[in-house]
Design a protein around this motif. Structure first.
Motif, mmCIF file in Angstrom:
data_model
loop_
_atom_site.group_PDB
_atom_site.id
_atom_site.type_symbol
_atom_site.label_atom_id
_atom_site.label_comp_id
_atom_site.label_asym_id
_atom_site.label_seq_id
_atom_site.Cartn_x
_atom_site.Cartn_y
_atom_site.Cartn_z
ATOM 1 N N LEU A 139 -50.121 -16.739 -9.859
ATOM 2 C CA LEU A 139 -49.006 -17.343 -10.588
ATOM 3 C C LEU A 139 -47.721 -16.650 -10.140
ATOM 4 O O LEU A 139 -47.601 -15.429 -10.238
ATOM 5 N N CYS A 157 -41.987 -20.023 -11.937
ATOM 6 C CA CYS A 157 -42.356 -20.729 -13.175
ATOM 7 C C CYS A 157 -41.114 -20.998 -14.024
ATOM 8 O O CYS A 157 -40.302 -20.117 -14.262
ATOM 9 N N GLN A 158 -40.954 -22.257 -14.456
ATOM 10 C CA GLN A 158 -39.836 -22.601 -15.344
ATOM 11 C C GLN A 158 -40.334 -23.041 -16.708
ATOM 12 O O GLN A 158 -39.571 -23.619 -17.497
ATOM 13 N N GLY A 159 -41.602 -22.839 -16.977
ATOM 14 C CA GLY A 159 -42.113 -23.152 -18.307
ATOM 15 C C GLY A 159 -42.319 -24.626 -18.585
ATOM 16 O O GLY A 159 -42.142 -25.079 -19.710
ATOM 17 N N HIS A 160 -42.715 -25.395 -17.560
ATOM 18 C CA HIS A 160 -43.016 -26.814 -17.809
ATOM 19 C C HIS A 160 -44.243 -26.971 -18.701
ATOM 20 O O HIS A 160 -44.433 -28.019 -19.312
ATOM 21 N N GLY A 161 -45.097 -25.966 -18.690
ATOM 22 C CA GLY A 161 -46.235 -25.998 -19.612
ATOM 23 C C GLY A 161 -47.369 -26.915 -19.208
ATOM 24 O O GLY A 161 -48.269 -27.180 -19.993
ATOM 25 N N CYS A 196 -49.638 -26.270 -16.961
ATOM 26 C CA CYS A 196 -50.848 -25.477 -16.713
ATOM 27 C C CYS A 196 -51.562 -25.142 -18.005
ATOM 28 O O CYS A 196 -52.762 -25.357 -18.133
ATOM 29 N N TYR A 197 -50.850 -24.654 -19.012
ATOM 30 C CA TYR A 197 -51.581 -24.252 -20.214
ATOM 31 C C TYR A 197 -52.018 -25.420 -21.062
ATOM 32 O O TYR A 197 -52.915 -25.270 -21.887
ATOM 33 N N GLY A 209 -42.356 -19.801 -23.601
ATOM 34 C CA GLY A 209 -42.917 -20.994 -22.973
ATOM 35 C C GLY A 209 -43.285 -20.815 -21.501
ATOM 36 O O GLY A 209 -43.743 -21.757 -20.859
ATOM 37 N N ALA A 220 -45.573 -19.363 -18.354
ATOM 38 C CA ALA A 220 -47.025 -19.236 -18.223
ATOM 39 C C ALA A 220 -47.464 -17.780 -18.088
ATOM 40 O O ALA A 220 -46.768 -16.958 -17.495
ATOM 41 N N CYS A 256 -48.244 -28.489 -11.375
ATOM 42 C CA CYS A 256 -47.069 -27.651 -11.632
ATOM 43 C C CYS A 256 -45.893 -28.151 -10.800
ATOM 44 O O CYS A 256 -45.931 -28.110 -9.571
ATOM 45 N N PRO A 257 -44.828 -28.629 -11.457
ATOM 46 C CA PRO A 257 -43.681 -29.182 -10.711
ATOM 47 C C PRO A 257 -42.949 -28.133 -9.878
ATOM 48 O O PRO A 257 -42.192 -28.484 -8.981
ATOM 49 N N GLU A 258 -43.163 -26.865 -10.201
ATOM 50 C CA GLU A 258 -42.433 -25.810 -9.482
ATOM 51 C C GLU A 258 -43.281 -25.185 -8.362
ATOM 52 O O GLU A 258 -42.854 -24.225 -7.739
ATOM 53 N N ALA A 271 -45.660 -23.219 -8.660
ATOM 54 C CA ALA A 271 -45.747 -21.796 -9.006
ATOM 55 C C ALA A 271 -47.187 -21.287 -9.010
ATOM 56 O O ALA A 271 -47.424 -20.088 -9.110
ATOM 57 N N ILE A 272 -48.150 -22.208 -8.922
ATOM 58 C CA ILE A 272 -49.557 -21.801 -8.998
ATOM 59 C C ILE A 272 -50.222 -22.055 -7.646
ATOM 60 O O ILE A 272 -50.136 -23.158 -7.111
HETATM 61 S S1 SF4 Z 1 -46.920 -25.633 -14.941
HETATM 62 FE FE1 SF4 Z 1 -45.911 -24.269 -13.501
HETATM 63 S S2 SF4 Z 1 -43.832 -24.070 -14.209
HETATM 64 FE FE2 SF4 Z 1 -45.042 -24.915 -15.842
HETATM 65 S S3 SF4 Z 1 -45.612 -23.193 -17.130
HETATM 66 FE FE3 SF4 Z 1 -47.244 -23.576 -15.691
HETATM 67 S S4 SF4 Z 1 -46.757 -22.289 -13.967
HETATM 68 FE FE4 SF4 Z 1 -44.929 -22.415 -15.163
#
Ligand code: SF4
Ligand code: HEM
Lengths: 64, 416
Positions: free
Chosen positions: A5, A10-14, A16-17, A30, A32, A55-57, A59-60
């Motif tokens: 990660l 990560c911008q916290g699109h959420g 993943c969780y 918010g 990850a 993940c739009p960024e 980041a994963i």
């Molecule tokens: S989907 Fe990507 S940007 Fe969003 S919380 Fe998870 S790691 Fe961060």
């Protein structure tokens, strides 16, 4: 399989969780948080791919 | 100045106008045509503006906060002057480094665990609205005006701790700012009827009658501090204004578009009823296919080397960021023009990308999911009341969604 990660990206699109709650959690803002260290259990490989693919960024990342 | 004073568009590549009714009606077709012919469109209207439609270009601009400033995020005839890096509604109008300061202030209140608490409120709101909708046995209802519109208004009023009746005022403010940008200037309306006045009064009232221990957002902002200093009143009112402007038309549009889609697709209605696990994907797919929000940037002051997909742009030009167009780009999504409810790879940009990612995204997703779930429970089968799907009226400007959505009810359920 290992999961990485990039917390800088990560911008916290959420995504993943919500898609892989066994692998990712949200912090108080918010962003990850990775719940596993080392190898991802076999049963969670699909969930890991799902998180990475949504993940739009970007980041994963997954290393197999 | 209003949209009606601008001439109709004859060439979308060189003279586009996103505030015209013909754009509201056929934006997806316009984006497709531009993608094939001229993926970075331009107009001299609004003092000069660009419209990139490729996913790659939209994402690159959103991430490039050095060349593209958020000083102006709603394209109109008047450019903001000397507002960077804070802007009139932080954090959406702020640039780094101040942006992060204003953003972190709000993030905790909108993190998933905080938003979970509001789900029962949203659910009860939807149930009340459906009770009212079905009370008089009508077989045609307006799913936008009688249902979708009220969900985010009532929830945000509760979150702010203001009376739900104030929602009617919110809708007037929003209409002025988003649908007819640049209208309502000095002399056109009484100060007492403006959003600024409403916000000043709301904060004054809360300061005069504090609610210690309350979890409402106005109290939260009054009690918050930045590096030990309380927020200025301008910062507080700007932020509350932003939550009202950013949270209502957007979510209303998303719920409305989703119901418009489902009204035309019996197979998708069945899929949602038969397999509830699809919902987590369906919400994202509906957001991708019908993303309501187009943002904007201004090429930053003093920038000489900015370009969009190879087209040089000059300082102070407007740049629209049509996230919905990016979401329909076949270069970025397989079968981009198809709605696939359980789409597995979906990095859509409905909530933006980069540092301005929508702060309300967890709230909006929850309201969209609950809004569809509750509707489907009571009204599992329904269709567009007009034979022509284009008879629906779509909003003009940078937030796209159905504003009139007549739906014929084919089957309804009693409350469980
Ligand atoms: S989907 Fe990507 S940007 Fe969003 S919380 Fe998870 S790691 Fe961060
Ligand atoms: C489906 C509904 C919604 C959509 C599609 C949406 C879309 C967006 C988009 C695309 C951005 C990015 C702006 C940019 O890049 O400049 C944004 C930012 C923002 N949104 Fe939303 N939004 C929605 C609902 C909400 C709700 C319900 C709220 C809060 C009540 C909200 C509050 C915000 C805020 C505060 C920002 C600014 C974030 C920043 O600049 O750091 N939004 N939204």
């Amino acid at each position: 399989m290992q999961l990485k990660l990039d917390s800088e990206a990560c911008q916290g699109h959420g995504r993943c969780y919500s898609l892989a709650p066994d692998l990712f959690d949200s912090d108080d803002e918010g962003y990850a948080v990775l719940k596993v260290t080392g190898d991802v259990p076999d049963a969670l490989h699909d969930a890991a791919r799902l998180a990475a693919d949504n993940c739009p960024e970007f980041a994963i990342t997954i290393e197999e | 100045m209003t949209d009606t004073t601008r001439p109709p568009v004859t060439d979308w590549a060189t003279d586009f106008d996103h505030t015209r009714p013909e754009y509201a009606e056929s934006a997806p077709e316009i984006w497709e045509q531009l993608r094939n012919e001229c993926p970075v469109a331009h107009t001299d209207r609004f003092g000069g503006a660009w419209l990139p439609v490729r996913h790659e270009d939209v994402a690159a601009i959103a991430r490039d906060t050095e060349h593209f400033s958020s000083e102006g995020v709603i394209v109109n005839d008047f450019r903001p002057v000397d507002l960077a890096p804070i802007g009139y509604a932080p954090p959406i109008t702020s640039d780094p480094p101040f942006h992060q300061v204003a953003r972190r202030l709000l993030l905790p209140a909108f993190a998933p665990k905080q938003i979970d608490r509001w789900e029962p409120v949203a659910r009860a709101t939807c149930q009340e609205l459906l009770d009212e909708l079905l009370a008089d046995g009508a077989d045609v209802v307006d799913a936008a005006a009688q249902y979708a519109q009220h969900i985010p208004v009532r929830v945000i009023a509760d979150m702010l701790g203001v009376p739900r009746e104030d929602g009617d005022k919110f809708r007037t403010f929003i209409h002025r700012i988003l649908e007819v940008p640049g209208s309502g200037g000095p002399g056109e309306i009484e100060y007492e009827d403006t959003l600024d006045y409403y916000l000043d009064e709301a904060v004054k009232e809360r300061r005069a009658n504090p609610r210690p221990g309350s979890d409402d957002l106005i109290t939260y902002l009054i009690e918050a501090d930045l590096d030990g200093e309380p927020l200025t009143d301008d910062h507080i009112t700007g932020t509350i204004g932003l939550l009202i402007i950013a949270g209502i038309d957007t979510t209303w549009s998303a719920i409305g578009s989703s119901l418009w889609h489902l009204a035309q697709r019996p197979d998708h209605r069945r899929q949602l009823v038969e397999d509830p696990d699809v919902m987590v994907f369906a919400v994202e797919e509906l957001l991708r296919a019908y993303a309501p929000v187009t943002m904007a940037r201004i090429v930053a002051e003093g920038v000489t080397d900015a370009e969009i997909g190879g087209c040089p742009v000059k300082e102070r030009d407007w740049v629209l960021l049509p996230f919905p167009a990016a979401n329909l780009d076949p270069e970025a999504f397989e079968d981009a023009d198809q709605v696939i409810l359980d789409r597995q790879r979906n990095r859509h940009l409905a909530f933006g990308v980069g540092i301005h990612r929508c702060i309300g995204s967890n709230l909006a997703r929850m309201e969209l999911r609950v809004g569809i779930e509750e509707w489907m429970k009571r009204i599992p089968d329904f269709e567009l009341a007009a034979d022509d799907p284009d008879a629906v009226r779509w909003s003009t400007g940078q937030v796209r969604g159905p504003r009139e959505l007549p739906i014929r009810l084919l089957s309804t359920n009693e409350v469980a």
